[in-house]
Structures are given as C-alpha cells and as structure tokens.
Design a protein around this motif. Sequence first.
Motif, PDB file in Angstrom:
ATOM      1  N   GLN A 308      -7.174   6.743   4.670  1.00 47.80           N
ATOM      2  CA  GLN A 308      -7.439   7.717   3.609  1.00 47.80           C
ATOM      3  C   GLN A 308      -8.841   7.566   3.041  1.00 47.80           C
ATOM      4  O   GLN A 308      -9.496   8.551   2.685  1.00 47.80           O
ATOM      5  CB  GLN A 308      -6.436   7.540   2.473  1.00 47.80           C
ATOM      6  N   LYS A 309      -9.309   6.326   2.927  1.00 50.59           N
ATOM      7  CA  LYS A 309     -10.616   6.080   2.320  1.00 50.59           C
ATOM      8  C   LYS A 309     -11.767   6.419   3.256  1.00 50.59           C
ATOM      9  O   LYS A 309     -12.892   6.656   2.795  1.00 50.59           O
ATOM     10  CB  LYS A 309     -10.726   4.615   1.891  1.00 50.59           C
ATOM     11  N   THR A 310     -11.530   6.460   4.558  1.00 49.58           N
ATOM     12  CA  THR A 310     -12.612   6.680   5.509  1.00 49.58           C
ATOM     13  C   THR A 310     -13.370   7.980   5.238  1.00 49.58           C
ATOM     14  O   THR A 310     -14.599   7.979   5.172  1.00 49.58           O
ATOM     15  CB  THR A 310     -12.078   6.637   6.953  1.00 49.58           C
ATOM     16  N   PRO A 311     -12.706   9.125   5.066  1.00 49.94           N
ATOM     17  CA  PRO A 311     -13.471  10.353   4.799  1.00 49.94           C
ATOM     18  C   PRO A 311     -14.031  10.421   3.383  1.00 49.94           C
ATOM     19  O   PRO A 311     -14.969  11.186   3.131  1.00 49.94           O
ATOM     20  CB  PRO A 311     -12.440  11.469   5.026  1.00 49.94           C
ATOM     21  N   ILE A 312     -13.486   9.645   2.450  1.00 53.72           N
ATOM     22  CA  ILE A 312     -13.966   9.671   1.065  1.00 53.72           C
ATOM     23  C   ILE A 312     -15.222   8.818   0.931  1.00 53.72           C
ATOM     24  O   ILE A 312     -16.180   9.201   0.265  1.00 53.72           O
ATOM     25  CB  ILE A 312     -12.877   9.153   0.103  1.00 53.72           C
ATOM     26  N   GLY A 313     -15.218   7.656   1.583  1.00 55.00           N
ATOM     27  CA  GLY A 313     -16.296   6.695   1.407  1.00 55.00           C
ATOM     28  C   GLY A 313     -15.853   5.568   0.495  1.00 55.00           C
ATOM     29  O   GLY A 313     -14.877   5.695  -0.259  1.00 55.00           O
ATOM     30  N   ARG A 314     -16.577   4.457   0.542  1.00 56.12           N
ATOM     31  CA  ARG A 314     -16.153   3.275  -0.220  1.00 56.12           C
ATOM     32  C   ARG A 314     -16.228   3.490  -1.719  1.00 56.12           C
ATOM     33  O   ARG A 314     -15.400   2.985  -2.472  1.00 56.12           O
ATOM     34  CB  ARG A 314     -16.997   2.056   0.184  1.00 56.12           C
ATOM     35  N   LEU A 315     -17.242   4.229  -2.171  1.00 58.34           N
ATOM     36  CA  LEU A 315     -17.415   4.471  -3.604  1.00 58.34           C
ATOM     37  C   LEU A 315     -17.540   5.965  -3.840  1.00 58.34           C
ATOM     38  O   LEU A 315     -18.260   6.659  -3.134  1.00 58.34           O
ATOM     39  CB  LEU A 315     -18.662   3.756  -4.123  1.00 58.34           C
ATOM     40  N   SER A 316     -16.835   6.459  -4.850  1.00 62.19           N
ATOM     41  CA  SER A 316     -16.947   7.870  -5.219  1.00 62.19           C
ATOM     42  C   SER A 316     -16.366   8.035  -6.610  1.00 62.19           C
ATOM     43  O   SER A 316     -15.962   7.064  -7.256  1.00 62.19           O
ATOM     44  CB  SER A 316     -16.198   8.768  -4.219  1.00 62.19           C
ATOM     45  N   ALA A 317     -16.279   9.272  -7.071  1.00 61.49           N
ATOM     46  CA  ALA A 317     -15.639   9.546  -8.360  1.00 61.49           C
ATOM     47  C   ALA A 317     -14.129   9.644  -8.217  1.00 61.49           C
ATOM     48  O   ALA A 317     -13.419   9.842  -9.203  1.00 61.49           O
ATOM     49  CB  ALA A 317     -16.181  10.845  -8.953  1.00 61.49           C
ATOM     50  N   LYS A 398      -2.455  20.777   2.159  1.00 57.23           N
ATOM     51  CA  LYS A 398      -2.580  21.406   3.471  1.00 57.23           C
ATOM     52  C   LYS A 398      -1.362  21.058   4.325  1.00 57.23           C
ATOM     53  O   LYS A 398      -0.784  19.981   4.191  1.00 57.23           O
ATOM     54  CB  LYS A 398      -3.848  20.915   4.179  1.00 57.23           C
ATOM     55  N   LYS A 399      -0.993  21.937   5.204  1.00 55.75           N
ATOM     56  CA  LYS A 399       0.114  21.672   6.108  1.00 55.75           C
ATOM     57  C   LYS A 399      -0.312  20.637   7.140  1.00 55.75           C
ATOM     58  O   LYS A 399      -1.328  20.791   7.812  1.00 55.75           O
ATOM     59  CB  LYS A 399       0.549  22.951   6.820  1.00 55.75           C
ATOM     60  N   GLY A 400       0.446  19.557   7.259  1.00 52.17           N
ATOM     61  CA  GLY A 400       0.125  18.478   8.192  1.00 52.17           C
ATOM     62  C   GLY A 400      -0.583  17.353   7.462  1.00 52.17           C
ATOM     63  O   GLY A 400      -1.528  17.588   6.698  1.00 52.17           O
ATOM     64  N   VAL A 401      -0.126  16.140   7.695  1.00 51.23           N
ATOM     65  CA  VAL A 401      -0.638  15.005   6.925  1.00 51.23           C
ATOM     66  C   VAL A 401      -2.124  14.753   7.180  1.00 51.23           C
ATOM     67  O   VAL A 401      -2.877  14.396   6.265  1.00 51.23           O
ATOM     68  CB  VAL A 401       0.208  13.739   7.202  1.00 51.23           C
ATOM     69  N   GLU A 402      -2.590  14.947   8.424  1.00 53.47           N
ATOM     70  CA  GLU A 402      -4.016  14.713   8.702  1.00 53.47           C
ATOM     71  C   GLU A 402      -4.887  15.748   8.001  1.00 53.47           C
ATOM     72  O   GLU A 402      -5.979  15.433   7.512  1.00 53.47           O
ATOM     73  CB  GLU A 402      -4.285  14.727  10.207  1.00 53.47           C
ATOM     74  N   ASN A 403      -4.387  16.979   7.918  1.00 50.39           N
ATOM     75  CA  ASN A 403      -5.126  18.007   7.188  1.00 50.39           C
ATOM     76  C   ASN A 403      -5.167  17.683   5.693  1.00 50.39           C
ATOM     77  O   ASN A 403      -6.165  17.951   5.016  1.00 50.39           O
ATOM     78  CB  ASN A 403      -4.491  19.379   7.406  1.00 50.39           C
ATOM     79  N   MET A 404      -4.082  17.100   5.186  1.00 45.12           N
ATOM     80  CA  MET A 404      -4.044  16.726   3.778  1.00 45.12           C
ATOM     81  C   MET A 404      -5.033  15.592   3.500  1.00 45.12           C
ATOM     82  O   MET A 404      -5.753  15.613   2.485  1.00 45.12           O
ATOM     83  CB  MET A 404      -2.631  16.300   3.388  1.00 45.12           C
ATOM     84  N   ILE A 405      -5.088  14.612   4.367  1.00 46.00           N
ATOM     85  CA  ILE A 405      -6.041  13.513   4.201  1.00 46.00           C
ATOM     86  C   ILE A 405      -7.464  14.040   4.241  1.00 46.00           C
ATOM     87  O   ILE A 405      -8.320  13.628   3.447  1.00 46.00           O
ATOM     88  CB  ILE A 405      -5.813  12.431   5.283  1.00 46.00           C
ATOM     89  N   ALA A 406      -7.731  14.980   5.146  1.00 45.27           N
ATOM     90  CA  ALA A 406      -9.064  15.586   5.226  1.00 45.27           C
ATOM     91  C   ALA A 406      -9.374  16.377   3.957  1.00 45.27           C
ATOM     92  O   ALA A 406     -10.509  16.367   3.464  1.00 45.27           O
ATOM     93  CB  ALA A 406      -9.152  16.493   6.452  1.00 45.27           C
ATOM     94  N   VAL A 408      -8.223  15.834   0.880  1.00 46.09           N
ATOM     95  CA  VAL A 408      -8.513  14.887  -0.192  1.00 46.09           C
ATOM     96  C   VAL A 408      -9.857  14.206   0.044  1.00 46.09           C
ATOM     97  O   VAL A 408     -10.624  13.954  -0.897  1.00 46.09           O
ATOM     98  CB  VAL A 408      -7.380  13.850  -0.320  1.00 46.09           C
ATOM     99  N   GLY A 409     -10.168  13.930   1.309  1.00 47.91           N
ATOM    100  CA  GLY A 409     -11.457  13.348   1.631  1.00 47.91           C
ATOM    101  C   GLY A 409     -12.605  14.249   1.207  1.00 47.91           C
ATOM    102  O   GLY A 409     -13.609  13.786   0.658  1.00 47.91           O
ATOM    103  N   ARG A 410     -12.446  15.534   1.452  1.00 50.68           N
ATOM    104  CA  ARG A 410     -13.461  16.502   1.051  1.00 50.68           C
ATOM    105  C   ARG A 410     -13.594  16.556  -0.475  1.00 50.68           C
ATOM    106  O   ARG A 410     -14.695  16.619  -1.022  1.00 50.68           O
ATOM    107  CB  ARG A 410     -13.088  17.874   1.601  1.00 50.68           C
TER     108      ARG A 410
END
Length: 429
Positions: A308-317, A398-406, A408-410
């Motif tokens: 989950q953290k990979t698309p967000i980055g180590r530090l963010s808001a 989003k439909k599909g867990v990978e789409n949801m992770i993406a 949230v990452g965005r």
Amino acid sequence: MLKTDPNYQKCLDILGEELLPAMGCTEPIAVAYCAAVARKTLGALPERVIVEASGNIIKNVKSVIVPNTGHLRGIPAATAAGIVAGDAEKQLEVIADVTEDQQKQIKQFMESTDISVQVANSPLIFDIVITAYKGDSYAKVRIADYHTNIVLIEKDGQVQHSVEVAVSGDDGLTDRSFLSVELIYDFAETVDVADVKALLDQQISYNMTIAEEGLKNDYGANIGSVLLSSHPNISGEDALRLKARAMAAAGSDARMNGCELPVIINSGSGNQGITASVPVVVYARAMNVGDEKMYRALVLSNLLGIHQKTPIGRLSAYCGAISAGAAAGCGIAYLKGADLRAISHTLVNALAISSGVVCDGAKASCAGKIALAVDTGILGYEMFSQGQQFEGGDGIVKKGVENMIASVGRLGRDGMRETDKEILRIMVD
C-alpha cells in the motif's frame, strides 16, 4: 508459490529491507545517523553545523522526543545526539547506547554550538544534508530517499562516497512493482516459515515489548491506557478488539515520547511496524492458533502494508498508520480463516472508511490515529463477514483491490501534495 519462483526471493528480500530495528522515531534517528557519519568524517567535534532537510523531515522531527537525550525534541537535538554520542556503524540504532554523561554533553553541545536548520532546496520528499565545520575543515553527508541511504560523503572538497540520486523515485531497493494482494496472499500461504522466523521473532519481541511498556508507564497522551480504563467491563471479542487497539497505541505512546526501547519498522516507520504487527500477535495469541499461523498472518500484514505504501511514498500528508491498520485487519482476518476474496474486501472496506487521515508529523497523537486505524481494519473484515461492502464508485472506492490501492496511492502522493505543504506551514507558523 514455489521457492524456485523469482518472486519468492524478492518477497524475502523486501521483508529483509523493510523490517529493520530502529530506536525512536525514524526521521530524527536518520538525522542523528547522518550527523554521526558527518562527525566521523570530520574527525573532530564540529564548531558549527548546518542541517538542510526536506519539509517532510522537518515535519516528522519537530515535535517528537529524541530518545536518550533527556527528553529533548527536534532536529538540533537529533543532530547533537548523533554528533556527540552516535555510533555511525549502528545506523538506525545510532544512539541506542548513550550514557548519562553523554546526555549532558548533548545538551551542552546544543547550547554552545550554532546548529542551523534550513529547508532543503530539493525535489525529494526525503532529503537530509548535514555539513559540519571545524576551523577551515568541513564534512558533508547526505541521506536521500530512505533512512539509511547515504548518497554523499565529502570532506574538504574531496568526495569520498557518491551515489546518483534518482528524482524518479528509484531508491535502490528491491523493485516492488510485482507485488499484488493475490501474490502476497500466495506467498504468505506457502512461504517456508524457517525463511522468515528469525525476522518475525525479532519483530514480535521488540514491538510487543514496547507495547507493554507503553501500557505500564506514563507516555504522551497514554491512549492505550485510556482505552483500557474506559471500558473495564467488556469481555470476549470486544475485549480482544480493544486490547489489540490499545497495545498498538501504547507502543506508539512510548515510542513518540522518549522510550529508549527499539522497534522493528515497516516502510521506514516504527509506528507502521507496530501497527502492522502488534494487533496480529494479540489476536494470534488469544486465539491460540499456533506460531506457524501467526507467522503467516504477520507476513501477510507486513507485505500488505509495504504494498500500500509503495505508490504513496515513504513520507506524505497521508497517515501511514491507516495503511498499516488496514493491513493488520487483513492479518487478523487471515487468523480467522479468511481467504483471498475476504482479505481483498477487508482491505478495500478499511481504506474506504479512513483514507484521508492526515500526517502532521510524529508526536503523541499518532497513538490515537493508530487506535483508529486498527479499529477500521477490523471493521473492514466484520463488514465482509456480514455480507456488506463498499462498491466501486463510492467516493474514491474503485472496483478491485489493486485499483483501490492505486486510488489511495494517487490520493496520498498527488492529491495531498499541497496539503502536505500547508500542514508544514501550520506547524511552523
């Protein structure tokens, strides 16, 4: 997944890279580590120090107590601790062995030395540059992208170590792009427990110990103790759920407020390491599922947190405890017999509820956010168990867990970029 599958070793490598021991909040410890290397390179106690740090580093160091400093806070304290008492060879445990006499020396050094803190002119979210001066001599050390990644060591114009910093986000760690919830579940189900036992035993020992310490003594706002004392008469599943939340919060209570015990981090964060592990261990022990099932649940939770953290980055808001709490909910679901479908829905449900909680740096209130995140993770599974779910198109869902992770990452990476800057402005105003 077979051991011959290249992804098997990659999963082990990722766990090895991420589940590292650290003492205190990892951002001030990274500052202390950078300072210790600068002092070692300079070969003398500096007369003047300049610290350049990216906004997120400043945000995460501003309010947290630096361990083994006599309850000092902030970048100057972390810098002084690394210079006066740091052991550069120990990396994230750089100030684990500070004597009482050295604590006095740290305070004296801060009071007598010009330690200037500046916002780094850098496109990187994670960037620390420390330049230490003694007479006409100087040493400069830079850490970028993640907490132990030294990319520059320079002394008196001579570069001793240099690594190219990729603004694109290539941090030199094992590529995570192959990860998916399905692959992580497969790996957790099939991994040879002997391959992860030592790593997870250390995580269990360190993180449960600091959680217990947080409940025993007075740290921060004592969220863990508040939760337990507010509900003295509950029992059964409700009591177990409360204990999982309280112990995870208590670990953060202690860690954010000067406890000198180490933790095993996840995604560069001790709070995320505590959140992804402690609730799972609490449930596993109460349910008597045995060590093997607990190890597999921890593998699942840890890797889901990282994914989950990979698309967000180590530090963010975006508060990283939310990701870790959702992962812990999935680990608990696994202990209860959840399959891939159930775990996927648990993750989506949890993220739909609490995504948007902001990170305003490391401090006492992190414990409250962890309690919230764990509760949400567990609720995500309870929803699925009763045939309830959030549908694609509901807000950011989003439909599909990978789409949801993406999704949230965005949100965490792009959508909260200006929020991150405003949080920093509010904090330093």
